[in-house]
Design a protein around this motif. Structure first.
Motif: not given
Ligand code: SAM
Length: 416
Positions: A238, A254, A283
């Motif tokens: 990430w 993402n 996220l």
């Protein structure tokens, strides 16, 4: 009591919902000839001044930080407020787990010595600064990558022992095979040494790796869906502030993860998917609303990894906004047919908010809790398990990523 459990299995139950784990002991179940050296695994949190601090001194320093935190909270934006609510919900579970650890005084004594485990005073291995590690990303990116080969050294007595015989004088049998875009397996019951460009790697028993970039991940999709995986652990690179700052590995936006072929990797009997996420609300929102639906994963529960130092204190202030001393593992099911046929009682329900406590290893290295998920995995046993974006290997698992051999470098091991 707890310390005996820890010594035997690497896992110690603190209460019905909290466990202390020693990743080194868990990893060492994958090895017979070599063992993960605790002093190279525990590269942080043992030597710092903080870790030598008494719990009282740590508590004082936490009070200082708490003051700083209070000022910050007033300026939380809307998304941060949602994140804070999420944090407040999980906080009681984390505190209860941590309190249970602090009460387990014998376990705390063992914890303090985990880094010196199994080695005499002064003999503990330090990571050598001189010997550089191979960069698999650099190697895999050059035009010669398809020509790079790894040499697997099988000791002759492996085969003799597998056939039920007694070990003979050792001789080495070598297998040479491409290291990139190729499933490299050690099917034997013993760990083996492998060589790549004068570097040595330790390959656990009954394990395999597939080293390639995400662009080629489709090669991992099994030909028959009954060869798919029942447990899929994913720790994506990430994007976040701290990964960018330390630049230990490349990160990806993402949206790239939407194309991971999770459904195609699943076994016909379904899979438990375990996804490591950071505490950023953006996220979490992306995973819940975009990623899990796209992968066909139905959310089931959340587990937490609480990080402590050698003295048992948290690695950071629990309420400090951007540096929480815990990470979250989101669990969900993919392609589990029996959920719809009303036959779902076959599987144990996953407990929510389970907490695992350990001392962290290297930067971003996650504790090997895959085995602790096996009770909730659909399909027949032994489960077929894969870790995506792996940096290490485990017996019985397939490790996929652009550097699955990273922590297999012999510098992280000692001979048994
Ligand atoms: N779970 C690992 C551990 O415990 O050590 C850490 C994984 S780390 C968060 C993410 C990994 O993804 C890194 O090894 C990184 O090199 C790898 N990665 C980054 N970009 C990639 C890509 N395009 N294809 C494959 N792997 C990639």
């Amino acid at each position: 009591m707890e310390e005996n459990q820890l010594m035997e299995s690497g896992v110690s139950e603190l209460n019905s919902n909290a466990f202390f784990i020693d990743p080194v002991r868990i990893l060492n179940r994958s090895y017979t000839r070599f063992r993960v050296s605790p002093s190279t695994y525990y590269s942080r949190f043992f030597d710092s001044l903080n870790s030598a601090q008494s719990p009282k001194a740590s508590e004082d320093s936490r009070k200082g930080k708490r003051k700083r935190k209070k000022k910050k909270i007033q300026s939380l934006n809307e998304r941060e407020q949602i994140a804070d609510r999420r944090h407040q919900e999980v906080k009681p579970f984390l505190l209860k787990a941590h309190e249970a650890l602090l009460k387990a005084t014998d376990l705390l004594k063992v914890l303090r010595n985990l880094r010196n485990d199994g080695c005499a005073v002064g003999e503990c291995k330090e990571l050598s600064q001189e010997s550089s590690e191979l960069s698999f990303m650099d190697l895999g990116g050059v035009w010669q990558a398809p020509l790079c080969e790894i040499v697997l050294n099988y000791q002759q007595d492996d085969k003799t022992l597998q056939n039920g015989g007694s070990p003979l004088a050792q001789s080495i049998e070598q297998k040479v095979t491409p290291v990139f875009n190729n499933l490299v397996a050690n099917e034997g019951s013993y760990d083996i040494e492998a060589e790549l460009f004068n570097h040595k790697y330790i390959i656990p028993k009954r394990s395999c790796f597939y080293m390639c970039d995400m662009q080629q991940i489709d090669s991992l999709i099994p030909a028959g869906s009954d060869c798919g995986f029942n447990l899929i652990v994913i720790d994506p690179p990430w994007e976040n502030g701290s990964a960018r700052q330390k630049v230990r590995y490349p990160t990806l936006p993402n949206r790239y993860f939407l194309s991971l072929p999770v459904k195609q990797l699943c076994h016909t009997s379904g899979a438990l998917v375990a996804l490591w996420v950071t505490n950023r609300e953006k996220l979490r929102d992306f995973v819940e609303n975009d990623l899990f639906p796209k992968w066909g994963v139905t959310y089931a529960a959340s587990f937490y990894w609480l990080k402590v130092k050698a003295n048992g204190m948290l690695t950071g202030e629990l309420d400090l906004f951007h540096h929480r001393p815990y990470e979250c593992l989101l669990l969900g099911y993919c392609g589990r047919k029996d959920t719809h046929s009303g036959n779902s009682t076959r599987l144990n329900p996953i407990p929510d908010n389970r907490v695992f406590i350990s001392v962290p290893g290297d930067y971003s290295r996650k504790p090997p809790i895959g085995e602790l998920l096996l009770d909730y995995v659909p399909g027949s046993m032994p489960a077929r398990c894969v870790e995506l974006f792996a940096r290490e290997m485990i017996a019985g698992w397939t490790s996929w990523g652009n550097e699955p051999l990273h922590f297999q470098d012999s510098r992280y091991f000692a001979e048994s």
